[in-house]
Design a protein around this motif. Structure first.
Motif, mmCIF file in Angstrom:
data_model
loop_
_atom_site.group_PDB
_atom_site.id
_atom_site.type_symbol
_atom_site.label_atom_id
_atom_site.label_comp_id
_atom_site.label_asym_id
_atom_site.label_seq_id
_atom_site.Cartn_x
_atom_site.Cartn_y
_atom_site.Cartn_z
ATOM 1 N N PHE A 17 -16.117 83.071 73.631
ATOM 2 C CA PHE A 17 -14.872 82.363 73.939
ATOM 3 C C PHE A 17 -13.708 82.948 73.147
ATOM 4 N N ALA A 18 -13.896 83.103 71.837
ATOM 5 C CA ALA A 18 -12.828 83.620 70.990
ATOM 6 C C ALA A 18 -12.440 85.034 71.390
ATOM 7 N N MET A 19 -13.445 85.877 71.656
ATOM 8 C CA MET A 19 -13.190 87.252 72.045
ATOM 9 C C MET A 19 -12.350 87.339 73.311
ATOM 10 N N VAL A 20 -12.756 86.595 74.335
ATOM 11 C CA VAL A 20 -12.058 86.664 75.619
ATOM 12 C C VAL A 20 -10.717 85.951 75.552
ATOM 13 N N PHE A 21 -10.644 84.839 74.838
ATOM 14 C CA PHE A 21 -9.366 84.128 74.730
ATOM 15 C C PHE A 21 -8.317 85.018 74.071
ATOM 16 N N CYS A 22 -8.686 85.704 73.003
ATOM 17 C CA CYS A 22 -7.729 86.557 72.304
ATOM 18 C C CYS A 22 -7.460 87.848 73.073
ATOM 19 N N GLY A 23 -8.525 88.506 73.553
ATOM 20 C CA GLY A 23 -8.344 89.764 74.258
ATOM 21 C C GLY A 23 -7.622 89.604 75.580
ATOM 22 N N CYS A 24 -8.140 88.725 76.432
ATOM 23 C CA CYS A 24 -7.470 88.475 77.713
ATOM 24 C C CYS A 24 -6.151 87.739 77.504
ATOM 25 N N GLY A 25 -6.088 86.949 76.437
ATOM 26 C CA GLY A 25 -4.833 86.279 76.109
ATOM 27 C C GLY A 25 -3.742 87.269 75.786
ATOM 28 N N GLY A 100 -10.160 79.645 81.601
ATOM 29 C CA GLY A 100 -9.641 78.366 82.077
ATOM 30 C C GLY A 100 -8.485 77.865 81.226
ATOM 31 N N ILE A 101 -8.612 78.003 79.921
ATOM 32 C CA ILE A 101 -7.529 77.567 79.026
ATOM 33 C C ILE A 101 -6.309 78.473 79.196
ATOM 34 N N PRO A 186 -12.060 86.087 85.068
ATOM 35 C CA PRO A 186 -10.702 86.371 85.547
ATOM 36 C C PRO A 186 -10.649 86.710 87.024
ATOM 37 N N ALA A 187 -11.666 87.415 87.514
ATOM 38 C CA ALA A 187 -11.688 87.784 88.933
ATOM 39 C C ALA A 187 -11.787 86.541 89.810
ATOM 40 N N ILE A 188 -12.655 85.621 89.431
ATOM 41 C CA ILE A 188 -12.847 84.410 90.235
ATOM 42 C C ILE A 188 -11.629 83.495 90.142
ATOM 43 N N ILE A 189 -11.122 83.290 88.940
ATOM 44 C CA ILE A 189 -9.995 82.366 88.770
ATOM 45 C C ILE A 189 -8.718 82.918 89.412
ATOM 46 N N SER A 190 -8.534 84.251 89.335
ATOM 47 C CA SER A 190 -7.339 84.839 89.947
ATOM 48 C C SER A 190 -7.534 85.134 91.431
ATOM 49 N N GLY A 191 -8.792 85.094 91.886
ATOM 50 C CA GLY A 191 -9.089 85.366 93.285
ATOM 51 C C GLY A 191 -9.134 86.844 93.630
ATOM 52 N N ASN A 192 -9.141 87.709 92.610
ATOM 53 C CA ASN A 192 -9.170 89.154 92.838
ATOM 54 C C ASN A 192 -10.588 89.677 92.621
ATOM 55 N N ILE A 193 -11.396 89.638 93.658
ATOM 56 C CA ILE A 193 -12.810 90.003 93.513
ATOM 57 C C ILE A 193 -13.158 91.309 94.220
#
Length: 227
Positions: A17-25, A100-101, A186-193
Motif C-alpha cells: 500500500f505504502a509503495m503504490v500510494f507514494c509511487g503512483c501518488g 482507491g485513495i 490503476p488499469a481497472i480503476i482508470s478503465g485503461n486495460i
C-alpha cells in the motif's frame, strides 16, 4: 492450523500500500500539476519508498510487495508455495486500497499511475523491456536476500537503487512497472486495460528467468529452501 491472516500478510499489505500510494501518488500529482515533480522526482520517489519499506518490513514478511517476486522466490525454493496465494491476495488488496485513495484524493487524474507503452513504442517492445526490467530487479533481489527475506542495509539500498535506476531510464517508455499488481489496479480503476496483458505476464517471466540465471552462475545450493 496456521491463521489465514498473519503478521506477514498484514506487513505485505501495508508495505505494498505504502509503495503504490507514494509511487503512483507521485505520478498522479505530477500529472495534475503539469509536471511539478518531474520524471526524475517520480523515479526517486519509487526508489526511496521501496527502500524504506524493505527496512520496515524486511524482517517480518520479506518485503516482497510484488506477486512476481513472491512467485519467483517460491520457484527458487526460498518460499513455500502454500503461502503464495495469501501473499498475492494481500499485495493486491494493498494496491487497490492505495489507488482507491488516490482516486478519492485526485479525481481529476486520468491515470492514477496507469502503466502503458509510450506513443509509438509497440506493445511487443514494451513486453520485452518490462521482462528485462523485472529480470534485472529479481537478479538483484535474489542475490542480496537471505532466503525470501530482503534483510539488511545493503539489501534495501540495492533493491531501492535498481528500481530508481530502471524507473529513471525506462519510465518514459513503459512506466517501468515490474509488478503485476501495481499495474492491475490503476488499469481497472482508470478503465485503461488495453495493454494490461503485457504488465501481467512480462514481470512473471522476467522474475522466473532471473531465478534460472541464479542457478547457472552460483553454487548448486543457491536456491535451497530457506524460508
Amino acid at each position: 492450523m496456521e491463521k489465514y491472516v498473519g503478521k506477514k500478510e498484514i506487513a505485505e499489505l501495508i508495505g505494498t500500500f505504502a509503495m503504490v500510494f507514494c509511487g503512483c501518488g507521485a505520478m498522479t500529482v505530477d500529472e495534475i500539476t503539469g509536471g511539478s515533480i518531474t520524471h526524475v522526482g517520480v523515479a526517486i520517489t519509487w526508489g526511496l519508498i521501496v527502500m524504506t519499506m524493505i527496512y520496515a518490513f524486511g524482517e517480518i514478511s520479506g518485503a516482497h510487495f510484488n506477486p512476481a517476486v513472491t512467485v519467483a522466490f517460491a520457484f527458487a525454493k526460498k518460499f513455500e508455495w502454500k503461502k503464495v496465494p495469501r501473499y498475492l491476495l494481500f499485495q493486491t488488496i494493498g494496491v487497490f486500497l492505495a489507488i482507491g485513495i488516490l482516486w478519492v484524493l485526485f479525481p481529476e487524474s486520468e491515470s492514477f499511475g496507469h502503466t502503458y507503452p509510450a506513443e509509438g513504442f509497440q506493445p511487443y517492445k514494451a513486453f520485452i523491456l518490462e521482462l528485462l526490467l523485472t529480470f534485472f530487479l529479481m537478479v538483484v533481489i535474489i542475490n542480496v536476500s537471505t532466503g525470501s527475506k530482503e534483510i539488511g542495509t545493503m539489501a534495501a539500498i540495492a533493491v531501492g537503487a535498481v528500481i530508481l535506476l530502471e524507473a529513471m531510464f525506462a519510465g518514459p517508455m513503459t512506466k517501468a512497472s515490474m509488478n503485476p499488481a501495481r499495474s492491475l489496479a490503476p488499469a481497472i480503476i482508470s478503465g485503461n486495460i488495453q495493454h494490461l496483458w503485457l504488465y501481467l505476464t512480462a514481470p512473471f517471466i522476467g522474475a522466473l528467468l532471473a531465478v534460472v540465471s541464479c542457478k547457472l552462475v552460483k553454487d548448486d545450493n543457491c536456491c535451497d529452501k530457506d524460508c
